[in-house]
Design an enzyme around this catalytic site. Structure first.
Site, mmCIF file in Angstrom:
data_model
loop_
_atom_site.group_PDB
_atom_site.id
_atom_site.type_symbol
_atom_site.label_atom_id
_atom_site.label_comp_id
_atom_site.label_asym_id
_atom_site.label_seq_id
_atom_site.Cartn_x
_atom_site.Cartn_y
_atom_site.Cartn_z
ATOM 1 N N HIS A 1 0.842 -1.203 0.000
ATOM 2 C CA HIS A 1 0.000 0.000 0.000
ATOM 3 C C HIS A 1 0.873 1.247 0.000
ATOM 4 C CE1 HIS A 1 1.237 -0.561 4.163
ATOM 5 N NE2 HIS A 1 1.164 0.761 4.243
ATOM 6 N N HIS B 1 5.131 6.591 -1.635
ATOM 7 C CA HIS B 1 5.869 5.368 -1.948
ATOM 8 C C HIS B 1 5.089 4.137 -1.506
ATOM 9 C CE1 HIS B 1 6.501 5.900 2.325
ATOM 10 N NE2 HIS B 1 6.729 4.594 2.381
HETATM 11 P P1 A2P Z 1 5.191 3.039 5.148
HETATM 12 O O1 A2P Z 1 4.020 3.849 4.718
HETATM 13 O O2 A2P Z 1 6.486 3.645 4.804
HETATM 14 O O3 A2P Z 1 5.131 1.634 4.651
HETATM 15 P P2 A2P Z 1 3.528 0.182 11.404
HETATM 16 O O4 A2P Z 1 3.318 -1.248 10.964
HETATM 17 O O5 A2P Z 1 4.956 0.509 11.691
HETATM 18 O O6 A2P Z 1 2.592 0.599 12.468
HETATM 19 O O7 A2P Z 1 3.169 1.051 10.141
HETATM 20 C C1 A2P Z 1 1.988 0.885 9.438
HETATM 21 C C2 A2P Z 1 2.067 1.696 8.165
HETATM 22 O O8 A2P Z 1 2.090 3.074 8.464
HETATM 23 C C3 A2P Z 1 3.306 1.423 7.349
HETATM 24 O O9 A2P Z 1 2.889 1.389 6.009
HETATM 25 C C4 A2P Z 1 4.244 2.562 7.680
HETATM 26 O O10 A2P Z 1 5.210 2.967 6.776
HETATM 27 C C5 A2P Z 1 3.281 3.677 7.980
HETATM 28 N N1 A2P Z 1 3.821 4.538 9.029
HETATM 29 C C6 A2P Z 1 4.249 4.185 10.255
HETATM 30 N N2 A2P Z 1 4.622 5.261 10.973
HETATM 31 C C7 A2P Z 1 4.422 6.331 10.185
HETATM 32 C C8 A2P Z 1 4.610 7.740 10.337
HETATM 33 N N3 A2P Z 1 5.087 8.269 11.449
HETATM 34 N N4 A2P Z 1 4.295 8.529 9.282
HETATM 35 C C9 A2P Z 1 3.825 8.018 8.146
HETATM 36 N N5 A2P Z 1 3.628 6.707 7.928
HETATM 37 C C10 A2P Z 1 3.924 5.871 8.928
#
Ligand code: A2P
Length: 222
Positions: free
Chosen positions: A70, A150
């Protein structure tokens, strides 16, 4: 009482349709295989923490892959993250929920920490992109909106997924500073394009043909 006030997701984003998700996972493997086989890559393994070129297997290096491919638009952490209620309350977010979108992948990149796909958001998709998404992780720099967009394809053990967008901004920061990277070869087939190297283990292939994937805008409640 309205539900959206109480129930905020872990994050909002565009979720790849199953078929396109499978095919992007294959594309990611192809990218890592071809990159890892480049002579230029084998000569520059140090940033990845390997001395011996026979020891590095990029598919193993990126030990973790997300369960659902995603593009995160807004990380809410179930409402704990700053600005999540304001984001969810927007008319455009409500109206777009469960709608289909085509995402455009323009480049694939790998760093010692993460591997990801760079997206070029359309005007319509940018309406769902938070104003401070880039500033949130790199407050000292200015980026065009959507620069951080991304799909995380994998991370090294111990690395959080959120690092992928930070790594992508690192490339863009260098490009903004006029660095184009060293041109170190070409990949072929589904990942055809020129390979650029930007020190410290930062590799990017700019795809000669953009990859389009179908997605649905929604929330992940985990
Ligand atoms: P990304 O979008 O780069 O893949 P987690 O499993 O660590 O809780 O994260 C769930 C999703 O949210 C993942 O897709 C992750 O990164 C994104 N994510 C986690 N922390 C943040 C943040 N502080 N800002 C933006 N996206 C985040």
């Amino acid at each position: 009482p309205s539900l959206e006030k109480d129930l905020l997701p872990l994050y909002f984003g565009w979720f790849l349709a199953k078929r396109d998700e499978d095919s992007l996972r294959k594309t990611s493997h192809e990218f890592l295989e071809q990159l890892g086989n480049l002579k230029a890559f084998k000569k520059r393994l140090q940033a990845y923490g390997y001395e011996d070129k026979h020891k590095l297997d990029l598919l193993k290096h990126f030990a973790k892959t997300p369960n659902i491919l995603h593009c995160t638009s807004k990380f809410c952490d179930y409402g704990k993250a700053a600005g999540s209620e304001e984001y969810a309350r927007q008319e455009v977010v409500k109206k777009s929920y469960s709608k289909g979108y085509t995402l455009h992948i323009t480049a694939l990149f790998a760093t010692p920490r993460t591997v990801g796909a760079r997206l070029e958001l359309t005007e319509e998709q940018l309406l769902l992109w938070p104003l401070d998404a880039e500033r949130e992780v790199m407050p000292k720099d200015t980026f065009p909106r959507g620069s951080r967009a991304h799909v995380t394809l994998g991370t090294a053990a111990e690395v959080q997924d959120v690092q992928t967008g930070i790594d992508l901004l690192e490339f863009i920061k260098l490009q903004q500073a006029g660095r184009e990277g060293e041109s170190l070869g070409e990949l072929t087939g589904s990942v055809a394009g020129k390979v650029s190297y930007f020190d410290n283990g930062l590799w990017m292939v700019n795809l000669s043909r953009k990859i389009e994937v179908k997605s649905i805008f929604s929330g992940y409640y985990g």
